[in-house]
Design an enzyme around this catalytic site. Structure first.
Site, PDB file in Angstrom:
ATOM      1  N   ARG A  87       7.240   0.025  -0.117  1.00 19.76           N
ATOM      2  CA  ARG A  87       6.831  -1.178   0.591  1.00 19.76           C
ATOM      3  C   ARG A  87       6.979  -2.358  -0.332  1.00 19.76           C
ATOM      4  NH1 ARG A  87       3.120  -1.697   5.277  1.00 19.76           N
ATOM      5  NH2 ARG A  87       3.048  -3.954   5.208  1.00 19.76           N
ATOM      6  N   PRO A 143       6.438  -9.225  -4.906  1.00 19.57           N
ATOM      7  CA  PRO A 143       7.768  -8.622  -4.713  1.00 19.57           C
ATOM      8  C   PRO A 143       8.346  -8.065  -6.022  1.00 19.57           C
ATOM      9  CG  PRO A 143       7.622 -10.779  -3.658  1.00 19.57           C
ATOM     10  CD  PRO A 143       6.373 -10.619  -4.489  1.00 19.57           C
ATOM     11  N   ASP A 144       9.225  -7.090  -5.875  1.00 18.89           N
ATOM     12  CA  ASP A 144       9.966  -6.493  -6.990  1.00 18.89           C
ATOM     13  C   ASP A 144       9.064  -5.848  -8.035  1.00 18.89           C
ATOM     14  OD1 ASP A 144      12.352  -7.338  -5.808  1.00 18.89           O
ATOM     15  OD2 ASP A 144      12.154  -9.317  -6.740  1.00 18.89           O
ATOM     16  N   ARG A 145       7.889  -5.456  -7.645  1.00 19.52           N
ATOM     17  CA  ARG A 145       6.940  -4.783  -8.556  1.00 19.52           C
ATOM     18  C   ARG A 145       6.476  -5.685  -9.695  1.00 19.52           C
ATOM     19  NH1 ARG A 145       6.901  -2.478  -4.454  1.00 19.52           N
ATOM     20  NH2 ARG A 145       7.215  -0.263  -4.082  1.00 19.52           N
ATOM     21  N   LEU A 146       6.652  -7.013  -9.534  1.00 22.05           N
ATOM     22  CA  LEU A 146       6.141  -7.942 -10.550  1.00 22.05           C
ATOM     23  C   LEU A 146       4.738  -8.389 -10.122  1.00 22.05           C
ATOM     24  CD1 LEU A 146       9.317 -10.070 -11.377  1.00 22.05           C
ATOM     25  CD2 LEU A 146       8.391  -8.072 -12.556  1.00 22.05           C
TER      26      LEU A 146
END
Ligand SMILES: Cc1cc2nc3c(=O)[nH]c(=O)nc-3n(C[C@H](O)[C@H](O)[C@H](O)COP(=O)(O)O)c2cc1C
Length: 232
Positions: free
Chosen positions: A13, A200-203
């Protein structure tokens, strides 16, 4: 019941909403917690926004975790109630430290609290027990040996029926189910409170409030908090 379970490795997700930055951050993490708790409740995506995972460890450092309900919070700590002889009760008697996780996944957030655990007074436990409905009070009595192996559900139901006879309910006129001596509350005194905001983007954003700990290992409740940003 016949639906195939999804492959957990393929569930993914993207977290697109919200951010957590140092600017405008309240000095008191409880203020931020209050805002996030309100958001979690208002989202109506969490049936029990006050459900939290309580992690404890035994005297031999064996960890265990379970869900309990947050029943109050404030500067002295985060309160919950349980059976004092249960596994968690035994852990906390031997090793009075815990971590709490608020898994607010539907709003892409998580809060983790850690610190020492202090038993509530009998008066505090009695005050809360008094607010529980009749059935929940009897249920606490019926599960006197919470966490122990039992012979079957019948044993529990028979005990409940016995207790209902001992302390009958008189709707409109109350009942006399007393606070069991094996039941009570605890508060987790926060030493650290970490706020996790999915990005977003696991940041992801992770901000952890920490307060100084005395030489005896107790959080200095009069000291201010410092905030660290952690790598996600
Ligand atoms: C949503 C939810 C809320 C729960 N709330 C409590 C609670 O407030 N207190 C409690 O003792 N157990 C609560 N339980 C049950 C515990 O998760 C656990 O089964 C029980 O306390 C025994 O834990 P232990 O054997 O690790 O001591 C709850 C379970 C769920 C799923």
């Amino acid at each position: 019941m016949e639906q195939p379970a999804p492959d957990p490795a393929r569930l993914r997700r993207s977290y697109e909403v919200g951010s957590l930055t140092e600017s405008g951050l309240p000095a008191d993490p409880l203020a931020l917690f209050t805002g996030w708790f309100a958001d979690a409740a208002a989202s109506e995506l969490l049936p029990e926004p006050n459900a939290m995972i309580l992690a404890t460890a035994s005297d031999r450092a064996v960890p265990s975790a379970r869900t309990v309900l947050l029943k109050g919070y404030g500067p002295p700590g985060f309160r919950f109630f349980t059976n004092l002889t249960s596994r968690k009760g035994q852990d906390l008697a031997a090793n009075p430290r815990a971590a709490l996780v608020f898994p607010w996944h539907p709003v892409h957030r998580q809060v983790i609290v850690s610190g020492p655990v202090v038993p509530l007074t009998r008066e505090e436990s009695a005050a809360y027990f008094g607010t529980r409905p009749y059935g929940s009070r009897l249920g606490a009595w019926a599960s006197e040996h919470q966490s122990a192996v039992i012979d079957g559900r019948e044993e529990l139901e028979a005990r409940y029926a016995e207790l209902a006879e001992r302390w009958p309910d008189h709707p409109g006129d109350g009942h006399a189910v007393p606070l069991p001596e094996f039941w009570g509350g605890f508060r987790v005194v926060p030493e650290t409170i970490e706020f996790w905001q999915g990005r977003p983007d696991r940041l992801h954003d992770r901000l952890r409030y920490v307060r100084p700990v005395s030489p005896e290992g107790e959080p200095d409740v009069d000291a201010g908090w410092t905030v660290d940003r952690l790598s996600p």
